[in-house]
Design an enzyme around this catalytic site. Structure first.
Site, PDB file in Angstrom:
ATOM      1  N   ASN A 216      31.902   9.139 -23.853  1.00  0.00           N
ATOM      2  CA  ASN A 216      30.575   8.782 -23.330  1.00  0.00           C
ATOM      3  C   ASN A 216      29.545   8.949 -24.443  1.00  0.00           C
ATOM      4  O   ASN A 216      29.884   9.343 -25.557  1.00  0.00           O
ATOM      5  CB  ASN A 216      30.229   9.638 -22.105  1.00  0.00           C
ATOM      6  CG  ASN A 216      30.291  11.109 -22.430  1.00  0.00           C
ATOM      7  OD1 ASN A 216      29.512  11.609 -23.240  1.00  0.00           O
ATOM      8  ND2 ASN A 216      31.237  11.819 -21.827  1.00  0.00           N
ATOM      9  N   ASP A 284      35.197  12.879 -16.467  1.00  0.00           N
ATOM     10  CA  ASP A 284      35.773  13.283 -15.183  1.00  0.00           C
ATOM     11  C   ASP A 284      37.256  12.916 -15.086  1.00  0.00           C
ATOM     12  O   ASP A 284      37.990  13.522 -14.318  1.00  0.00           O
ATOM     13  CB  ASP A 284      35.015  12.590 -14.032  1.00  0.00           C
ATOM     14  CG  ASP A 284      33.599  13.118 -13.919  1.00  0.00           C
ATOM     15  OD1 ASP A 284      33.403  14.316 -14.197  1.00  0.00           O
ATOM     16  OD2 ASP A 284      32.694  12.336 -13.565  1.00  0.00           O
ATOM     17  N   PRO A 317      39.851  18.854 -15.073  1.00  0.00           N
ATOM     18  CA  PRO A 317      39.308  20.058 -14.433  1.00  0.00           C
ATOM     19  C   PRO A 317      37.786  20.022 -14.463  1.00  0.00           C
ATOM     20  O   PRO A 317      37.198  19.542 -15.438  1.00  0.00           O
ATOM     21  CB  PRO A 317      39.835  21.197 -15.316  1.00  0.00           C
ATOM     22  CG  PRO A 317      40.222  20.565 -16.606  1.00  0.00           C
ATOM     23  CD  PRO A 317      40.599  19.145 -16.301  1.00  0.00           C
ATOM     24  N   ILE A 319      34.955  22.099 -15.157  1.00  0.00           N
ATOM     25  CA  ILE A 319      34.791  23.395 -15.827  1.00  0.00           C
ATOM     26  C   ILE A 319      33.643  24.198 -15.203  1.00  0.00           C
ATOM     27  O   ILE A 319      33.748  25.406 -15.002  1.00  0.00           O
ATOM     28  CB  ILE A 319      34.567  23.175 -17.348  1.00  0.00           C
ATOM     29  CG1 ILE A 319      35.788  22.447 -17.924  1.00  0.00           C
ATOM     30  CG2 ILE A 319      34.331  24.491 -18.067  1.00  0.00           C
ATOM     31  CD1 ILE A 319      35.606  21.906 -19.316  1.00  0.00           C
ATOM     32  N   PHE A 337      24.243  21.108 -15.892  1.00  0.00           N
ATOM     33  CA  PHE A 337      23.307  20.009 -16.123  1.00  0.00           C
ATOM     34  C   PHE A 337      23.731  18.848 -15.230  1.00  0.00           C
ATOM     35  O   PHE A 337      24.927  18.624 -15.039  1.00  0.00           O
ATOM     36  CB  PHE A 337      23.329  19.571 -17.598  1.00  0.00           C
ATOM     37  CG  PHE A 337      22.414  20.388 -18.459  1.00  0.00           C
ATOM     38  CD1 PHE A 337      22.658  21.739 -18.668  1.00  0.00           C
ATOM     39  CD2 PHE A 337      21.300  19.816 -19.061  1.00  0.00           C
ATOM     40  CE1 PHE A 337      21.803  22.507 -19.451  1.00  0.00           C
ATOM     41  CE2 PHE A 337      20.440  20.568 -19.849  1.00  0.00           C
ATOM     42  CZ  PHE A 337      20.687  21.925 -20.047  1.00  0.00           C
ATOM     43  N   LYS A 351      24.984  18.836  -6.427  1.00  0.00           N
ATOM     44  CA  LYS A 351      25.846  19.505  -7.422  1.00  0.00           C
ATOM     45  C   LYS A 351      25.666  21.020  -7.380  1.00  0.00           C
ATOM     46  O   LYS A 351      26.632  21.770  -7.510  1.00  0.00           O
ATOM     47  CB  LYS A 351      25.540  18.993  -8.836  1.00  0.00           C
ATOM     48  CG  LYS A 351      26.296  17.712  -9.128  1.00  0.00           C
ATOM     49  CD  LYS A 351      25.981  17.080 -10.456  1.00  0.00           C
ATOM     50  CE  LYS A 351      26.522  15.651 -10.406  1.00  0.00           C
ATOM     51  NZ  LYS A 351      26.091  14.805 -11.466  1.00  0.00           N
ATOM     52  N   LYS A 355      29.078  22.872  -6.628  1.00  0.00           N
ATOM     53  CA  LYS A 355      29.774  23.561  -7.724  1.00  0.00           C
ATOM     54  C   LYS A 355      29.609  25.079  -7.643  1.00  0.00           C
ATOM     55  O   LYS A 355      30.395  25.814  -8.210  1.00  0.00           O
ATOM     56  CB  LYS A 355      29.259  23.048  -9.060  1.00  0.00           C
ATOM     57  CG  LYS A 355      29.364  21.523  -9.173  1.00  0.00           C
ATOM     58  CD  LYS A 355      29.672  21.075 -10.547  1.00  0.00           C
ATOM     59  CE  LYS A 355      29.657  19.570 -10.638  1.00  0.00           C
ATOM     60  NZ  LYS A 355      30.395  19.066 -11.794  1.00  0.00           N
TER      61      LYS A 355
END
Ligand code: CTP
Length: 417
Positions: A216, A284, A317, A319, A337, A351, A355
């Site tokens: 990316n 991802d 994964p 992270i 972020f 998120k 997460k």
């Protein structure tokens, strides 16, 4: 840490001979606006780009050049010149000046003052990108970092020589904020001493075969700026970095990785930490198969017809989620972020909840023009946390990193040991 104003402090500015020398005139003006005294040494090469008169008019002080200063010892010797400042700044630091500094040469006023000083030295390099990446400059840079000199890294972009690449003098605003930050504290920036911090940064590369990968646009700049700002406050920082073009910031331990899986392993090896900042743009997905030989076109091209093919992907994964929910070593503060192109705050809030981290820093990466967030030098963030959200004004990634480091220090300081 005692915070004091930078006003009333003194900077010795050594202006080297590069086209970016003209930017020093603005820098002098901006430093003076902050109440900082600026005394300048103009090298012989520097005087080819800016005149002593312009420098002395803006600094309101006598300018020291080899021409009269070397015969002027009685009035102001090089020792006094270098000791009367609170900080010595070299901008632009040319390849030649850096080489002299790295080798301890003292054959003109600038190099003599640099060798004689007992004050912190900051350098803002500026040169052609080939010169910047030349092994000799790399060696000198490493020597200077080991000598405790702080590098204000150059940016990338159009260079005066017509080429494009790394080597452009850091923005005046970034040099200014680094100098102000350094002058502002009598025990500079040590409120994170004893704290261990992990920062992930950059993209990940997910290989399909020995020559192709999924990646990316992340440049790693925001993560590197954060690692630098945290280390400057005394934190023990491990920067786990995907492939980038950036130099490791001073006093930071960098672990280079390529894939998301390697990044997770490096994080596991770094735990336990007090704070984890997941700034990396982790892919991802990764290709399900990684061929050992270069993949070949397996179809016969038919005239006028576009062929289609498929790549099987498997999930990488997460992270940030893994660190946030770690059974044994959950850091006291976990920050993620959220880079989004639409519905920024809604996605960021999702998120934060999904997460399990403490803060999500939301940034809009939809714009891909000249001033894009991804790859660019500026950013605009909103911090989402359990008690609400704070929107910060658009500013350089360096300034955002410094403000975030201050907030992280305050947060960790407020936590029970
Ligand atoms: N992140 C991570 N590991 C991953 C994916 C993301 O650690 N495999 C972290 C990033 O470092 C960032 C945060 O999670 O701090 C959000 O990353 P982002 O790519 O915006 O979100 P995703 O979880 O990938 O969600 P989506 O792609 O749906 O936006």
């Amino acid at each position: 840490m005692t915070t004091v104003s930078a006003s009333g402090k003194r900077v010795l500015l050594i202006i080297g001979g590069g086209i970016a020398a003209y930017k020093c005139l603005d820098l002098i003006r901006r430093l003076k606006e902050h109440g900082i005294g600026v005394r300048c040494i103009l090298t012989t090469a520097g005087a080819e780009f800016v005149t002593p008169l312009a420098v002395s008019s803006l600094s309101a002080e006598k300018v020291y050049t080899d021409l009269f200063s070397l015969t002027d010892e009685a009035e102001m010797g090089h020792i006094r010149l270098s000791r009367e400042a609170d900080l010595v700044l070299v901008a632009p630091a040319t390849a030649d000046l850096m080489a002299k500094m790295a080798h301890g040469l003292a054959n003109d006023l600038a190099s003599t003052a640099l060798l004689a000083t007992d004050k912190p030295v900051y350098i803002a390099p500026s040169m052609n990108s080939q010169m910047w990446t030349h092994p000799a400059t790399r060696r000198n840079l490493e020597t200077l970092q080991n000598d405790g000199i702080t590098i204000i890294p150059p940016g990338e972009g159009d260079l005066a020589c017509g080429e494009v690449g790394a080597g452009r003098l850091a923005e005046v605003q970034d040099i200014l904020s680094t100098v102000l930050q350094a002058l502002k504290h009598d025990n500079p920036l040590q409120d994170l001493r004893g704290r261990k911090v992990l920062v992930t940064a950059g993209p990940t590369h997910e290989p399909m075969d020995p020559v192709r990968f999924i990646a990316n646009r992340s440049s790693g700049k925001q993560g590197y700026a954060l690692a630098a700002a945290l280390a400057a406050r005394g934190a023990d920082v491990t920067l786990i970095s995907g492939p980038t073009m950036l130099d490791c910031p001073p006093n930071v331990t960098r672990v280079n990785v390529e894939t998301a899986q390697q990044m997770q392993t490096a994080c596991a090896e770094t735990l336990p930490v007090d704070a984890a900042l997941c700034v990396a743009a982790v892919a991802d997905w990764r290709p399900a198969q990684r061929a050992t030989q270069k993949n070949k076109k397996s179809f016969a091209p038919a005239a006028g017809e576009e062929q289609k093919t498929q790549i099987d992907l498997v999930e990488n994964p997460d992270i940030l989620a893994w660190l946030s929910q770690h059974e044994h070593h959950r850091p006291s503060l976990v920050i993620g972020f959220a880079a989004e192109t639409e519905d920024l705050l809604q996605h960021a809030a999702d998120k934060l909840a999904r997460k399990g981290c403490d803060w999500i820093i939301a940034n809009d990466v939809s714009h891909v023009g000249d001033d894009a967030v991804m790859g660019g030098d500026n950013n605009q963030i909103t911090i989402l946390h359990r008690d609400g959200q704070d929107k910060w004004p658009r500013s350089s990634k360096t300034v955002i990193a410094e403000k975030l480091a201050a907030r992280i220090a305050a947060q960790l300081g407020a936590m029970p040991e």
